[in-house]
Write an enzyme that holds these catalytic residues in place. Structure first.
Site, PDB file in Angstrom:
ATOM      1  N   ASP A 131       0.671  -1.128   0.067  1.00 23.64           N
ATOM      2  CA  ASP A 131       0.090  -0.108   0.106  1.00 23.64           C
ATOM      3  C   ASP A 131       0.836   1.217   0.044  1.00 23.64           C
ATOM      4  O   ASP A 131       2.191   1.200   0.139  1.00 23.64           O
ATOM      5  CB  ASP A 131      -0.847   0.126   1.256  1.00 23.64           C
ATOM      6  CG  ASP A 131      -0.327  -0.505   2.310  1.00 23.64           C
ATOM      7  OD1 ASP A 131       0.815  -0.300   2.545  1.00 23.64           O
ATOM      8  OD2 ASP A 131      -1.092  -0.781   3.445  1.00 23.64           O
ATOM      9  N   GLU A 176      -9.385  -1.847   5.282  1.00 27.64           N
ATOM     10  CA  GLU A 176     -10.050  -1.254   6.713  1.00 27.64           C
ATOM     11  C   GLU A 176     -11.475  -2.002   6.853  1.00 27.64           C
ATOM     12  O   GLU A 176     -12.186  -2.491   5.964  1.00 27.64           O
ATOM     13  CB  GLU A 176     -10.699   0.428   6.385  1.00 27.64           C
ATOM     14  CG  GLU A 176      -9.468   0.940   6.172  1.00 27.64           C
ATOM     15  CD  GLU A 176      -8.751   1.514   7.378  1.00 27.64           C
ATOM     16  OE1 GLU A 176      -8.456   0.410   8.316  1.00 27.64           O
ATOM     17  OE2 GLU A 176      -7.960   2.433   7.521  1.00 27.64           O
TER      18      GLU A 176
END
Ligand code: PGA
Length: 241
Positions: A67, A143
């Protein structure tokens, strides 16, 4: 699932480095999936020491990072480009053309994400994926949410993640609100996955990951379904399992 509970952070880091090193020795053109954050720092340090001692050669290795924040320059000290170069890549012999980190420009398109995913496929897929875990159970920047994305995508960071990561910035308002991350599918397709967890702030997330129900509210819980999932936790992170 295989679980190693290590005495402390140093031993956790040594164990992780030893698994990476064995993998690279067995398959010198290994494709590694790499993570940032404070947890893998010790592992990178040990790998650099092994490289300096001549016991590991990365010249055929390819890497894909999980990421990157959106909106930070690659040379911003909190960008993951900067982290990876300053904590690992600058000290070992991975050819620069073999290094891949998701691009962090703000105007990332679906095509940018698709291209990153395609590069992983073209490299033959990830052999060994290293992961950290967020206090909220995120992996990469996947998330907790009602739905999870399978492939590389742009994500809005949760309030918990922004708060947890604000320790790296001078104030919370400086933490980027968005990131690009490999998806759950990108992670689950790796041949082998190693999750590193250190400290009591991770104990609850590790309990849910290992013993909890599989739920999109704890993205790491999906690792229970992975055929070669290895958890390396120190005693504090493993306190509730
Ligand atoms: P940390 O971050 O290693 O800095 O705790 C892990 C994560 O948020 O994935």
């Amino acid at each position: 699932m295989k679980i190693y509970v290590m005495e402390d952070y140093q031993k956790l880091s040594a164990k992780a480095a030893q698994i990476v090193s064995s993998q690279v020795t067995l398959k010198n053109n290994t494709v590694l999936g790499l993570a940032t954050g404070s947890t893998p720092e010790g592992m990178y340090q040990k790998l650099i020491e092994m490289y300096d001692a001549g016991s590991i050669d990365f010249s055929e290795v390819t890497t894909f990072n999980l990421d990157e924040y959106l909106g930070l320059d690659p040379d911003h000290p909190q960008s993951y480009h900067y982290y990876m170069h300053h904590k690992f890549f600058n000290y070992v012999n991975i050819p620069s053309q073999n290094i891949h980190i998701p691009p962090g420009q703000e105007n990332n398109t679906a095509e940018t994400c698709h291209n990153y995913e395609q590069k992983i496929v073209n490299a033959g897929g990830i052999d060994l994926q290293i992961l950290g875990i967020g206090v909220n159970g995120h992996i990469g920047f996947n998330e907790p949410a009602k739905y999870l994305n399978t492939q590389t995508h742009v994500v809005n960071l949760s309030a918990e993640t922004i708060s947890a990561n604000s320790r790296f910035f001078s104030k919370e308002s400086e933490v980027p609100r968005q990131a690009i991350t490999m998806g759950m599918g990108s992670i689950m397709q790796a041949q082998k996955v190693i999750l590193l967890a250190s400290g009591k702030s991770k104990a609850e997330a590790i309990k849910e990951t290992v013993n909890g129900k599989i739920t999109t509210e704890v993205p790491a819980s999906f690792l229970q379904l992975h055929h070669e999932f290895i958890l390396i936790a120190d005693k504090e992170a493993a306190a509730y399992i």
